[in-house]
Design a protein around this motif. Sequence first.
Motif, PDB file in Angstrom:
ATOM      1  N   UNK A 160       0.809  -1.222   0.000  1.00 42.70           N
ATOM      2  CA  UNK A 160       0.000   0.000   0.000  1.00 42.70           C
ATOM      3  C   UNK A 160       0.845   1.276   0.000  1.00 42.70           C
ATOM      4  N   UNK A 161       2.162   1.111  -0.126  1.00 48.82           N
ATOM      5  CA  UNK A 161       3.028   2.283  -0.241  1.00 48.82           C
ATOM      6  C   UNK A 161       3.974   2.529   0.910  1.00 48.82           C
ATOM      7  N   UNK A 162       3.879   1.751   1.987  1.00 48.83           N
ATOM      8  CA  UNK A 162       4.787   1.946   3.123  1.00 48.83           C
ATOM      9  C   UNK A 162       6.212   1.541   2.744  1.00 48.83           C
ATOM     10  N   UNK A 163       7.173   2.249   3.294  1.00 49.83           N
ATOM     11  CA  UNK A 163       8.572   1.911   3.094  1.00 49.83           C
ATOM     12  C   UNK A 163       9.020   1.009   4.239  1.00 49.83           C
ATOM     13  N   UNK A 164       9.539  -0.175   3.908  1.00 52.54           N
ATOM     14  CA  UNK A 164       9.972  -1.137   4.925  1.00 52.54           C
ATOM     15  C   UNK A 164      11.491  -1.149   4.985  1.00 52.54           C
ATOM     16  N   UNK A 165      12.026  -0.866   6.162  1.00 52.92           N
ATOM     17  CA  UNK A 165      13.466  -0.811   6.400  1.00 52.92           C
ATOM     18  C   UNK A 165      13.839  -1.918   7.376  1.00 52.92           C
ATOM     19  N   UNK A 166      14.952  -2.589   7.137  1.00 47.49           N
ATOM     20  CA  UNK A 166      15.324  -3.725   7.973  1.00 47.49           C
ATOM     21  C   UNK A 166      16.713  -3.551   8.561  1.00 47.49           C
ATOM     22  N   UNK A 167      16.828  -3.785   9.860  1.00 46.82           N
ATOM     23  CA  UNK A 167      18.116  -3.762  10.546  1.00 46.82           C
ATOM     24  C   UNK A 167      18.263  -5.035  11.357  1.00 46.82           C
ATOM     25  N   UNK A 168      19.332  -5.761  11.157  1.00 47.81           N
ATOM     26  CA  UNK A 168      19.546  -6.986  11.912  1.00 47.81           C
ATOM     27  C   UNK A 168      20.193  -8.054  11.068  1.00 47.81           C
ATOM     28  N   UNK A 169      20.270  -9.288  11.592  1.00 46.47           N
ATOM     29  CA  UNK A 169      20.880 -10.393  10.843  1.00 46.47           C
ATOM     30  C   UNK A 169      20.121 -10.649   9.541  1.00 46.47           C
ATOM     31  N   UNK A 170      20.820 -11.161   8.551  1.00 44.44           N
ATOM     32  CA  UNK A 170      20.168 -11.471   7.277  1.00 44.44           C
ATOM     33  C   UNK A 170      19.056 -12.486   7.499  1.00 44.44           C
ATOM     34  N   UNK A 171      17.933 -12.284   6.837  1.00 41.23           N
ATOM     35  CA  UNK A 171      16.798 -13.184   6.983  1.00 41.23           C
ATOM     36  C   UNK A 171      15.714 -12.840   5.998  1.00 41.23           C
ATOM     37  N   UNK A 172      14.564 -13.424   6.210  1.00 43.19           N
ATOM     38  CA  UNK A 172      13.447 -13.218   5.293  1.00 43.19           C
ATOM     39  C   UNK A 172      13.049 -11.756   5.215  1.00 43.19           C
TER      40      UNK A 172
END
Length: 381
Positions: A160-172
Amino acid sequence: MQLKYTATTCPFCGTGCGLNLIATDAGVSGVAPYHRSTVNRGKLCTRGLHTAKAIADFRIEKASIKGAEATLDAAIAEAQKLSGAEVYVSSRLTNEAIYAVKRMATEVLGAKEVKTFTDVNAKSDAKLADIAAADVIVVVDDCMKKLPVVGGTILRAQDNGAKVLYAGPAGYSSVQADQTADTADAFAEAVKGAKAAVVVAMAGSPLAADAEKFAAANKAKFALLFETNNGKGAALLGCVPSLSAFKAAAAPKAMLIFAESPEVDAELYLDLLPILEKVENLVVVASNASVLTDIATVVIPMASFAQYSGTFTNWEGRVQIVRAAAAPAEGIPTPYEIVKLISGGKIAFENAEAIYAEIKAKVKAFAAAEPAVDGPYVKEA
């Protein structure tokens, strides 16, 4: 053969999905969607769909002492000798069971506190609806597999347009994210410019405390996800998170553990086995056999969550109803009955409703929360 459908709450992760347990005269035999739940709207992950199997597999039917079959009375008598022992309770048990065990442990057995094999290190203020409506979501540690319904909500928000940012160990999560980084600080500018930012982290993660601080510093809401179905409830009821402390200390001489759901906790107990095997007197109350019951000095059989009523508190703070879908096998007590037996009748309640009424009166967070399938939110200090 007549089928009975019982609307209840899933016993696995902290999302609090509603589901129907299907039972016959022989017991719980299957699972069906419960579409009226606003948490999951009829959707279930693989674990939820296999709830009936988790209930049925490896059930403990008899008490035992040092590996030999014993009477329930004899096993209870051994538990009554545990004055001053360390007491641990599974955060998969109902609020009512945890509260009753805590009273018994502190008022009768002389324990200083009741502990959990968790490391909760933060508080949250976000709800699932906040994640769904967010324009920026920072995911700290991989929650997608552990809480699939929450993960699905994150991905729908992204669609729906949200920006998803990820911090942490590599994963799904990192595969699905719009941007990844080694530290959450790299996302500060994106969060500061958001209208409805949410930071999501797993309870017990070494990054959770930093994630909470990051959310507060950047005026974002913070969602702390519990991997266990009643982790939030155990925390609110005052159980002490002690997983890291237990790993770092010498094995205690005596322990009493109220356990549940070995299918998902097996890895936890296997990891703790080198310490648990050194406990001289290990009394385990459990519904299903596991590596934990294999090494126990005393095993006391207990009804499963589907065989007694109560409530769970999901990660949002919803107090959700747990309904009995079937009766326990003859001679298998509920956690409430076991507490009454070990305490010699000193901690005795008429039913789960009576326990919850006392929780409301004694625990401020629950004061205004009346249980429901969707559940009202507790009010944390």
